[in-house]
Write a protein that holds these residues in place. Structure first.
Motif, PDB file in Angstrom:
ATOM      1  N   THR A 270       0.836  -1.200   0.000  1.00 27.17           N
ATOM      2  CA  THR A 270       0.000   0.000   0.000  1.00 27.17           C
ATOM      3  C   THR A 270       0.871   1.249   0.000  1.00 27.17           C
ATOM      4  O   THR A 270       1.724   1.425   0.864  1.00 27.17           O
ATOM      5  N   GLY A 271       0.650   2.088  -0.970  1.00 25.45           N
ATOM      6  CA  GLY A 271       1.364   3.355  -1.049  1.00 25.45           C
ATOM      7  C   GLY A 271       2.792   3.266  -1.549  1.00 25.45           C
ATOM      8  O   GLY A 271       3.519   4.249  -1.517  1.00 25.45           O
ATOM      9  N   THR A 272       3.217   2.114  -2.037  1.00 21.94           N
ATOM     10  CA  THR A 272       4.580   2.000  -2.543  1.00 21.94           C
ATOM     11  C   THR A 272       4.646   2.577  -3.950  1.00 21.94           C
ATOM     12  O   THR A 272       3.699   2.460  -4.726  1.00 21.94           O
ATOM     13  N   PRO A 273       5.756   3.196  -4.297  1.00 25.69           N
ATOM     14  CA  PRO A 273       5.880   3.754  -5.651  1.00 25.69           C
ATOM     15  C   PRO A 273       6.047   2.637  -6.684  1.00 25.69           C
ATOM     16  O   PRO A 273       6.418   1.514  -6.352  1.00 25.69           O
ATOM     17  N   TYR A 274       5.787   2.991  -7.934  1.00 22.08           N
ATOM     18  CA  TYR A 274       5.937   2.030  -9.021  1.00 22.08           C
ATOM     19  C   TYR A 274       7.393   1.608  -9.149  1.00 22.08           C
ATOM     20  O   TYR A 274       8.313   2.417  -9.043  1.00 22.08           O
ATOM     21  N   GLU A 275       7.589   0.340  -9.373  1.00 19.76           N
ATOM     22  CA  GLU A 275       8.910  -0.223  -9.646  1.00 19.76           C
ATOM     23  C   GLU A 275       8.702  -1.357 -10.637  1.00 19.76           C
ATOM     24  O   GLU A 275       7.868  -2.228 -10.413  1.00 19.76           O
ATOM     25  N   PRO A 276       9.411  -1.359 -11.769  1.00 16.83           N
ATOM     26  CA  PRO A 276       9.224  -2.458 -12.731  1.00 16.83           C
ATOM     27  C   PRO A 276       9.660  -3.789 -12.114  1.00 16.83           C
ATOM     28  O   PRO A 276      10.500  -3.823 -11.216  1.00 16.83           O
ATOM     29  N   TYR A 277       9.088  -4.873 -12.613  1.00 15.96           N
ATOM     30  CA  TYR A 277       9.399  -6.179 -12.034  1.00 15.96           C
ATOM     31  C   TYR A 277      10.839  -6.613 -12.292  1.00 15.96           C
ATOM     32  O   TYR A 277      11.354  -7.488 -11.605  1.00 15.96           O
ATOM     33  N   VAL A 278      11.495  -5.994 -13.262  1.00 16.92           N
ATOM     34  CA  VAL A 278      12.895  -6.313 -13.538  1.00 16.92           C
ATOM     35  C   VAL A 278      13.653  -5.006 -13.740  1.00 16.92           C
ATOM     36  O   VAL A 278      13.146  -4.063 -14.355  1.00 16.92           O
ATOM     37  N   SER A 279      14.855  -4.958 -13.195  1.00 15.56           N
ATOM     38  CA  SER A 279      15.676  -3.761 -13.347  1.00 15.56           C
ATOM     39  C   SER A 279      16.196  -3.657 -14.776  1.00 15.56           C
ATOM     40  O   SER A 279      16.224  -4.656 -15.505  1.00 15.56           O
ATOM     41  N   PRO A 280      16.616  -2.457 -15.200  1.00 15.65           N
ATOM     42  CA  PRO A 280      17.142  -2.304 -16.564  1.00 15.65           C
ATOM     43  C   PRO A 280      18.308  -3.244 -16.881  1.00 15.65           C
ATOM     44  O   PRO A 280      18.442  -3.714 -18.002  1.00 15.65           O
ATOM     45  N   SER A 281      19.118  -3.550 -15.874  1.00 15.34           N
ATOM     46  CA  SER A 281      20.250  -4.453 -16.096  1.00 15.34           C
ATOM     47  C   SER A 281      19.827  -5.917 -16.084  1.00 15.34           C
ATOM     48  O   SER A 281      20.577  -6.785 -16.521  1.00 15.34           O
ATOM     49  N   GLY A 282      18.636  -6.200 -15.539  1.00 17.29           N
ATOM     50  CA  GLY A 282      18.176  -7.577 -15.435  1.00 17.29           C
ATOM     51  C   GLY A 282      18.704  -8.301 -14.224  1.00 17.29           C
ATOM     52  O   GLY A 282      18.475  -9.492 -14.058  1.00 17.29           O
ATOM     53  N   SER A 283      19.406  -7.589 -13.334  1.00 16.15           N
ATOM     54  CA  SER A 283      20.003  -8.247 -12.177  1.00 16.15           C
ATOM     55  C   SER A 283      19.135  -8.212 -10.926  1.00 16.15           C
ATOM     56  O   SER A 283      19.434  -8.879  -9.951  1.00 16.15           O
ATOM     57  N   VAL A 284      18.045  -7.431 -10.940  1.00 14.21           N
ATOM     58  CA  VAL A 284      17.154  -7.361  -9.785  1.00 14.21           C
ATOM     59  C   VAL A 284      15.739  -7.688 -10.232  1.00 14.21           C
ATOM     60  O   VAL A 284      15.216  -7.090 -11.169  1.00 14.21           O
ATOM     61  N   LEU A 285      15.138  -8.640  -9.562  1.00 19.12           N
ATOM     62  CA  LEU A 285      13.765  -9.041  -9.800  1.00 19.12           C
ATOM     63  C   LEU A 285      12.937  -8.554  -8.624  1.00 19.12           C
ATOM     64  O   LEU A 285      13.287  -8.784  -7.472  1.00 19.12           O
ATOM     65  N   SER A 286      11.859  -7.846  -8.914  1.00 19.26           N
ATOM     66  CA  SER A 286      11.009  -7.290  -7.863  1.00 19.26           C
ATOM     67  C   SER A 286       9.603  -7.865  -8.003  1.00 19.26           C
ATOM     68  O   SER A 286       8.907  -7.593  -8.971  1.00 19.26           O
ATOM     69  N   ILE A 287       9.212  -8.657  -7.019  1.00 14.88           N
ATOM     70  CA  ILE A 287       7.888  -9.279  -7.044  1.00 14.88           C
ATOM     71  C   ILE A 287       6.984  -8.457  -6.155  1.00 14.88           C
ATOM     72  O   ILE A 287       7.133  -8.449  -4.936  1.00 14.88           O
ATOM     73  N   GLN A 288       6.071  -7.743  -6.810  1.00 14.97           N
ATOM     74  CA  GLN A 288       5.164  -6.864  -6.079  1.00 14.97           C
ATOM     75  C   GLN A 288       3.958  -6.552  -6.937  1.00 14.97           C
ATOM     76  O   GLN A 288       3.909  -6.920  -8.102  1.00 14.97           O
ATOM     77  N   THR A 289       2.964  -5.894  -6.349  1.00 14.85           N
ATOM     78  CA  THR A 289       1.693  -5.687  -7.041  1.00 14.85           C
ATOM     79  C   THR A 289       1.672  -4.458  -7.935  1.00 14.85           C
ATOM     80  O   THR A 289       0.757  -4.303  -8.735  1.00 14.85           O
ATOM     81  N   ARG A 290       2.643  -3.569  -7.829  1.00 17.33           N
ATOM     82  CA  ARG A 290       2.663  -2.379  -8.688  1.00 17.33           C
ATOM     83  C   ARG A 290       3.123  -2.709 -10.102  1.00 17.33           C
ATOM     84  O   ARG A 290       2.930  -1.938 -11.029  1.00 17.33           O
TER      85      ARG A 290
END
Length: 153
Positions: free
Chosen positions: A10-30
């Motif tokens: 709740t209230g978290t800013p948008y973050e893509p599920y994968v970073s531009p480099s492809g080294s960070v995966l973010s599993i979240q609802t945004r």
């Protein structure tokens, strides 16, 4: 792997599920890629470890924004199922059946083997044909509710 957005979304800013480099995966609802985030944890991790996460045009939907803007639960539910099927279709072609066979999250395991075989054969036979229809449905849904939707790449 960043899973904090799944717990405190709740209230978290948008973050893509994968970073531009492809080294960070973010599993979240945004930037949700599946109706069930447990599936994202399983399949996106497999894609990441096989260096295929950035090359697939998986659709991501701002699930928090869609949830607040839809007037009915049906729009959210059918949107999540369409997103789920579209991305599973792309992942099936990229990873092959072995990853799907070992997925313990498969709700079809609740049913007898004859039903599972029939449903699996139907998916394998029709998933490529249904991709464009599912993509257009997601584009329409997100356009109607003015929600961020589409491939991150």
């Amino acid at each position: 792997m960043n899973c904090t957005g799944y717990l405190l979304h709740t209230g978290t800013p948008y973050e893509p599920y994968v970073s531009p480099s492809g080294s960070v995966l973010s599993i979240q609802t945004r930037s949700a890629t599946f109706g069930f985030l447990s599936f994202a944890g399983y399949f996106l991790t497999h894609l990441m470890f096989r260096d295929k996460l950035r090359e697939l045009p998986l659709y991501a939907v701002d699930g928090d924004n869609l949830r607040t803007k839809t007037a009915t639960a049906a729009a959210l539910t059918y949107g999540a199922l369409t997103l789920h099927l579209y991305n599973l279709s792309l992942i099936y072609d990229a990873l092959g059946p072995s990853v799907f066979l070992h997925c313990g999250l498969d709700f079809d395991r609740w049913y007898p083997i004859h039903r599972r075989v029939n449903d699996t054969a139907h998916f394998i036979r029709t998933h490529r044909r249904d991709q464009e229809h599912n993509r257009q449905t997601l584009d329409t849904l997100c356009g109607r509710f003015d929600v961020r939707c589409g491939p991150v790449i």
